[in-house]
Write a protein that holds these residues in place. Structure first.
Motif, mmCIF file in Angstrom:
data_model
loop_
_atom_site.group_PDB
_atom_site.id
_atom_site.type_symbol
_atom_site.label_atom_id
_atom_site.label_comp_id
_atom_site.label_asym_id
_atom_site.label_seq_id
_atom_site.Cartn_x
_atom_site.Cartn_y
_atom_site.Cartn_z
ATOM 1 N N UNK A 286 0.959 -1.128 -0.094
ATOM 2 C CA UNK A 286 0.112 0.163 0.003
ATOM 3 C C UNK A 286 0.766 1.381 -0.002
ATOM 4 N N UNK A 287 2.036 1.169 0.030
ATOM 5 C CA UNK A 287 3.163 2.307 -0.194
ATOM 6 C C UNK A 287 3.636 2.780 1.151
ATOM 7 N N UNK A 288 3.643 2.186 2.140
ATOM 8 C CA UNK A 288 4.062 2.541 3.315
ATOM 9 C C UNK A 288 5.606 1.791 3.337
ATOM 10 N N UNK A 289 6.509 2.401 4.180
ATOM 11 C CA UNK A 289 7.975 1.996 4.356
ATOM 12 C C UNK A 289 7.825 1.269 5.762
ATOM 13 N N UNK A 290 8.118 0.273 5.842
ATOM 14 C CA UNK A 290 8.319 -0.530 7.236
ATOM 15 C C UNK A 290 9.671 -0.664 7.546
ATOM 16 N N UNK A 291 10.221 -0.541 8.616
ATOM 17 C CA UNK A 291 11.464 -0.596 9.136
ATOM 18 C C UNK A 291 11.609 -2.004 10.056
ATOM 19 N N UNK A 292 12.633 -2.623 9.653
ATOM 20 C CA UNK A 292 12.643 -4.105 10.115
ATOM 21 C C UNK A 292 12.459 -4.115 11.706
ATOM 22 N N UNK A 293 11.670 -5.069 12.553
ATOM 23 C CA UNK A 293 11.516 -4.913 13.687
ATOM 24 C C UNK A 293 11.795 -6.376 14.308
ATOM 25 N N UNK A 294 12.210 -6.813 15.510
ATOM 26 C CA UNK A 294 12.411 -7.997 16.193
ATOM 27 C C UNK A 294 11.266 -7.952 17.109
ATOM 28 N N UNK A 295 10.589 -7.083 17.518
ATOM 29 C CA UNK A 295 9.454 -7.220 18.446
ATOM 30 C C UNK A 295 8.240 -7.269 17.913
ATOM 31 N N UNK A 296 7.001 -6.967 18.925
ATOM 32 C CA UNK A 296 5.932 -7.319 18.421
ATOM 33 C C UNK A 296 5.195 -6.124 18.011
ATOM 34 N N UNK A 297 5.820 -4.974 17.320
ATOM 35 C CA UNK A 297 5.481 -3.908 16.519
ATOM 36 C C UNK A 297 6.155 -3.702 15.659
ATOM 37 N N UNK A 301 6.787 4.397 7.933
ATOM 38 C CA UNK A 301 6.527 5.822 7.572
ATOM 39 C C UNK A 301 5.407 5.863 6.494
ATOM 40 N N UNK A 302 4.444 6.927 6.510
ATOM 41 C CA UNK A 302 3.259 6.881 5.561
ATOM 42 C C UNK A 302 3.613 7.967 4.653
ATOM 43 N N UNK A 303 3.054 7.686 3.630
ATOM 44 C CA UNK A 303 3.076 8.744 2.458
ATOM 45 C C UNK A 303 2.495 10.238 2.511
ATOM 46 N N UNK A 304 1.359 10.080 3.439
ATOM 47 C CA UNK A 304 0.556 11.071 3.796
ATOM 48 C C UNK A 304 0.559 11.422 5.226
ATOM 49 N N UNK A 313 -11.379 7.843 12.723
ATOM 50 C CA UNK A 313 -12.792 7.818 12.311
ATOM 51 C C UNK A 313 -13.315 6.583 12.070
ATOM 52 N N UNK A 314 -12.388 5.484 11.786
ATOM 53 C CA UNK A 314 -13.024 4.097 11.560
ATOM 54 C C UNK A 314 -12.963 3.212 12.940
ATOM 55 N N UNK A 315 -12.569 4.149 14.235
ATOM 56 C CA UNK A 315 -12.555 3.445 15.478
ATOM 57 C C UNK A 315 -11.134 2.553 15.475
ATOM 58 N N UNK A 316 -10.133 2.620 14.699
ATOM 59 C CA UNK A 316 -8.960 2.275 15.088
ATOM 60 C C UNK A 316 -7.735 3.226 15.463
ATOM 61 N N UNK A 317 -6.977 2.914 16.408
ATOM 62 C CA UNK A 317 -6.185 3.652 17.190
ATOM 63 C C UNK A 317 -4.778 3.343 16.666
ATOM 64 N N UNK A 318 -3.824 4.101 16.425
ATOM 65 C CA UNK A 318 -2.305 3.676 15.929
ATOM 66 C C UNK A 318 -1.645 4.799 16.872
ATOM 67 N N UNK A 349 -6.951 0.733 5.847
ATOM 68 C CA UNK A 349 -6.044 1.543 4.800
ATOM 69 C C UNK A 349 -6.372 1.212 3.298
ATOM 70 N N UNK A 350 -6.735 0.275 3.066
ATOM 71 C CA UNK A 350 -7.209 0.188 1.619
ATOM 72 C C UNK A 350 -8.182 1.207 1.185
ATOM 73 N N UNK A 351 -9.194 1.474 2.127
ATOM 74 C CA UNK A 351 -10.255 2.412 1.896
ATOM 75 C C UNK A 351 -10.009 3.863 1.837
ATOM 76 N N UNK A 352 -8.861 4.025 2.400
ATOM 77 C CA UNK A 352 -8.439 5.442 2.607
ATOM 78 C C UNK A 352 -8.169 6.183 1.114
ATOM 79 N N UNK A 353 -8.817 7.214 0.746
ATOM 80 C CA UNK A 353 -8.477 7.878 -0.467
ATOM 81 C C UNK A 353 -7.347 8.740 -0.198
ATOM 82 N N UNK A 354 -6.075 8.624 -0.718
ATOM 83 C CA UNK A 354 -5.004 9.587 -0.560
ATOM 84 C C UNK A 354 -5.084 10.695 -1.603
#
Length: 354
Positions: A286-297, A301-304, A313-318, A349-354
């Motif tokens: 989906x165009x996000x850059x993920x940094x390698x992680x050895x933990x549970x998170x 980095x988001x493009x927007x 607004x969709x009831x999801x907290x990050x 994330x797929x439903x979001x309009x960039x």
């Protein structure tokens, strides 16, 4: 009160006018399996422990930790979560000048600010995925009183090799610098013995290792952590800096039972690695850059801008990471959750309009 951490589902539920149980909270990184069934059963059967004063020396829990990791019982000090021990260590040591990574867990700096300590930062670079580099050794100088390392680091998820940490240990020992290594996420790591410094306790007087039951064993509300000390005089001083009953009997029991549940530990590691791969694959798609992680998170980095607000607004907290030194408004962290919840995040994330 200004909240600097994740987990505030209550404010979002209030804003949306819904029950807080309907919020999917990716802003915290707690084992998606929840409490181990063995722990649930033990707690339900021993609720009367809440009536009596707990063992102030946490004897059974200390013995269980000692057996599990092969540590001397005398080196272990239990506390009301790792944060309790962070603040007690700083209170006892009263450092004048200390070194931390940036970005890293906020509590180290907060604790040191309470005693007027000058906090020096080693800035991790994004272009090498926030890994510590050899030049870190150059700033370990005799004017430092304390160095804080988080391994794997929070929020980046990066591991520092034991080979490098031994170099850090040598310099800290030479210059009489207290080295505090936070290994609260080490239980998620494959082959942790390749990274953990637990085996070095006793070899270096400067070393303190912090661990907790908070994340891997899903006990954030029970508040249970412990420190492993090479310097037993320091351990005694930190012990005396606490209130008499800092760890509840319920929490002590939960810790003992959890350490004996090997099946839960295996299931947890398998789930985290499987779901990590799933989330990383789809975030990258989906165009996000993920940094390698050895933990549970996962730090990404988001493009927007404004991603957190869109998902709220969709009831999801990050976890928005703009308040971490070294990160920007485009950086976010998500805890790995159940497959069903991870799917809902990807769909949102797929439903979001960039």
């Amino acid at each position: 009160m200004h909240l600097i951490h994740g987990g505030d589902v209550f404010s979002l539920a209030e804003k949306l006018g819904c029950d807080d149980k309907k919020i999917i909270d990716f802003s915290v990184n707690i084992n998606p399996l929840g409490l181990a069934p063995s722990v649930r059963t033990a707690l339900a059967q021993n609720l009367d422990l809440a009536v009596q004063y707990p063992d102030p020396l946490c004897r059974k829990l200390t013995e269980a930790i000692s057996d599990y990791y092969g540590l001397l019982k005398e080196s272990i000090l239990c506390g009301n979560g790792a944060a309790d021990l962070i603040f007690r260590l700083v209170y006892v040591c009263k450092p004048k000048r200390a070194l931390i990574l940036a970005p890293t867990f906020a509590e180290y700096a907060l604790a040191m600010e309470q005693v007027g300590c000058e906090v020096v930062t080693y800035n991790l670079k994004e272009n090498n995925n926030f890994n510590i580099q050899e030049d870190f050794l150059e700033i370990l100088t005799p004017d430092l009183d304390m160095v804080w390392l988080c391994n794997p680091n929070n929020p980046t998820g990066q591991l520092t090799s034991k080979t490098f940490l031994l170099k850090v240990l040598e310099k800290c020992e030479t210059f009489n610098i207290k080295l505090i290594v936070d290994e609260c996420f080490m239980d998620f790591v494959e082959a942790p013995e390749k990274y953990s410094l637990l085996a070095e306790l006793g070899n270096y007087k400067c070393l303190v290792i912090l661990k907790a039951f908070t994340k891997f064993y899903a006990m954030a509300g029970l508040r249970l952590g412990y420190g492993c000390f090479s310097d037993l005089e320091l351990k005694k001083a930190v012990q005396q800096a606490a209130q008499p009953w800092s760890v509840s009997g319920i929490a002590q029991l939960a810790g003992v039972v959890a350490l004996n549940d090997d099946e839960y530990a295996k299931e947890t590691k398998a789930l985290i690695r499987r779901e990590y791969d799933y989330i990383q694959e789809h975030l990258t798609r989906l165009g996000f850059y993920c940094y390698p992680s050895a933990a549970d998170y996962i730090l990404f980095k988001s493009p927007i801008k404004g991603l957190k607000e869109m998902l709220m607004e969709k009831g999801i907290l990050i976890r928005h990471c703009g308040n971490y030194t070294g990160l920007t408004d485009l950086h976010y962290r998500i805890g790995i959750k159940s497959h069903e919840q991870n799917q809902l995040l990807i769909e949102a994330l797929e439903q979001l309009k960039y």
